[in-house]
Design a protein around this motif. Structure first.
Motif, short mmCIF file in Angstrom:
data_model
loop_
_atom_site.label_atom_id
_atom_site.label_comp_id
_atom_site.label_asym_id
_atom_site.label_seq_id
_atom_site.Cartn_x
_atom_site.Cartn_y
_atom_site.Cartn_z
N ASP A 164 0.87 -1.17 0.19
CA ASP A 164 -0.02 0.01 -0.10
C ASP A 164 0.93 1.18 -0.04
O ASP A 164 0.47 2.45 -0.57
N GLU A 165 2.04 1.14 0.68
CA GLU A 165 2.90 2.44 0.65
C GLU A 165 3.41 2.56 -0.69
O GLU A 165 3.38 3.94 -1.21
N ASN A 169 -0.87 4.60 -0.77
CA ASN A 169 -1.91 4.83 -0.14
C ASN A 169 -1.61 4.58 1.46
O ASN A 169 -1.47 3.57 2.08
N THR A 170 -1.15 5.80 2.02
CA THR A 170 -0.50 5.70 3.16
C THR A 170 -1.30 5.28 4.42
O THR A 170 -0.83 4.74 5.36
N GLU A 171 -2.54 5.93 4.11
CA GLU A 171 -3.37 5.71 5.45
C GLU A 171 -3.72 4.47 5.63
O GLU A 171 -3.73 3.68 6.72
N LYS A 172 -4.06 3.68 4.59
CA LYS A 172 -4.29 2.16 4.57
C LYS A 172 -2.98 1.35 5.07
O LYS A 172 -3.21 0.61 6.12
N LYS A 174 -0.67 2.48 7.12
CA LYS A 174 -0.71 2.63 8.50
C LYS A 174 -1.41 1.80 9.41
O LYS A 174 -1.27 1.28 10.41
N LYS A 175 -2.66 1.64 9.09
CA LYS A 175 -3.90 0.86 9.54
C LYS A 175 -3.29 -0.69 9.71
O LYS A 175 -3.47 -1.39 10.56
N LEU A 197 6.69 6.42 8.32
CA LEU A 197 5.48 7.00 7.43
C LEU A 197 5.09 8.24 8.24
O LEU A 197 4.63 9.44 7.44
N LEU A 198 5.06 8.23 9.56
CA LEU A 198 4.67 9.40 10.36
C LEU A 198 5.50 10.56 10.22
O LEU A 198 5.33 12.01 10.06
N GLU A 201 4.85 12.41 6.91
CA GLU A 201 3.84 13.35 6.97
C GLU A 201 3.89 14.24 7.76
O GLU A 201 3.22 15.22 8.00
N GLN A 203 4.60 14.26 11.10
CA GLN A 203 3.87 14.03 12.53
C GLN A 203 5.20 13.41 13.45
O GLN A 203 5.23 12.47 13.82
#
Length: 273
Positions: A164-165, A169-172, A174-175, A197-198, A201, A203
């Motif tokens: 996914d990365e 699709n970063t959100e997926k 991370k999940k 990943l954070l 972004e 974060q």
């Protein structure tokens, strides 16, 4: 005549007593016990020998000694040709060697023998990633996860996150990394990828929290120290950054991460350990 009879009775009684209880000579002449029976060693069964060869093969596989691993795994297969885990291990060995066609043949053989063999589905997914077919790889990872008895689902979730990365699709991703950690709180790759990943972004504080959590769980892993060192230097917190970089080098001086940390320190004109 009357005096002789009591004497004969006495002699008879004495003789009877000696025969009943035995005399001292009889006590000292006991026969020695028989020698112990020789121990007969039980020969291992075919299945036991195959399991031994399999374990040796796996040990060599983990060391990266592929030819030695295959040698023992094929010996195991010859003895127990109906064991799917042996075919999976042979497939993994060929996969590590880069022989994808042979790897696929053995992995599919393992799956044909045991359709819910999650480890073989996972390895087949990795193989298809190497073939450049991410959609097929995803299908196989999900197939591995469909077995509720799969012992290491965190690996499949991690591989899905990497797919996914790459797809953006970063959100997926991370999940799925969070799911990997939930299934195994000691699974280091998921922590590192999630923090990475954070960071991308922006974060940063959340990424720092993960690195500190990882240090608490595994204090002898270099990556959290190296990454925290870089973060603190970027934030202008020189002393903290230098401290973490030095700790990274101290843990494993000859590693690539240590070389990276040394370059950072050299740019700061700091003494390099």
């Amino acid at each position: 005549m009357k005096k002789i009879i009591p004497l004969l009775v006495a002699v008879t009684l004495l003789t009877s007593c000696m025969s009943l209880w035995g005399n001292s000579k009889e006590k000292t002449e006991r026969k020695p016990p028989p020698p112990p029976q020789p121990v007969v060693e039980k020969k291992p069964t075919k299945k036991e020998k195959a399991e031994g060869y399999y374990q040796i093969g796996i040990a060599y596989l983990e060391l990266g000694e592929i030819p030695l691993a295959l040698n023992y795994l094929f010996k195991a297969k010859k003895l127990t040709p109906d064991d799917p885990k042996i075919y999976n291990a042979i497939g993994l060995a060929f996969l590590k060697r880069g022989d994808l066609d042979k790897a696929e043949r053995f992995l599919r053989k393992a799956i044909s023998m045991k359709p819910d063999f999650s480890e073989a589905w996972l390895n087949l997914g990795i193989l298809y990633e190497e073939k450049g077919k991410p959609d097929k790889a995803r299908e196989f990872y999900l197939k591995a996860l469909s077995n509720p008895l799969y012992l290491t689902p965190e690996v499949a979730y991690y591989r899905l996150a990497l797919l996914d990365e790459k797809a953006g699709n970063t959100e997926k991703a991370k999940k799925e990394l969070i799911l990997a950690i939930r299934n195994n709180v000691d699974f280091v790759p998921a922590y590192l990828k999630l923090a990475e990943l954070l960071q991308k972004e922006g974060q940063i504080e959340k990424a720092k929290e993960i690195y500190y959590q990882l240090i608490e769980l595994h204090p002898n892993i270099q990556e959290p120290y190296c990454n925290l060192g870089k973060i603190y230097l970027h934030e202008g917190k020189r002393e903290q950054g230098i401290r973490f970089l030095r700790k990274c080098i101290k843990l494993k001086p000859a590693s690539p991460l240590s070389a990276e940390a040394r370059r950072e320190l050299e740019e700061l004109n700091e003494n390099v350990p």
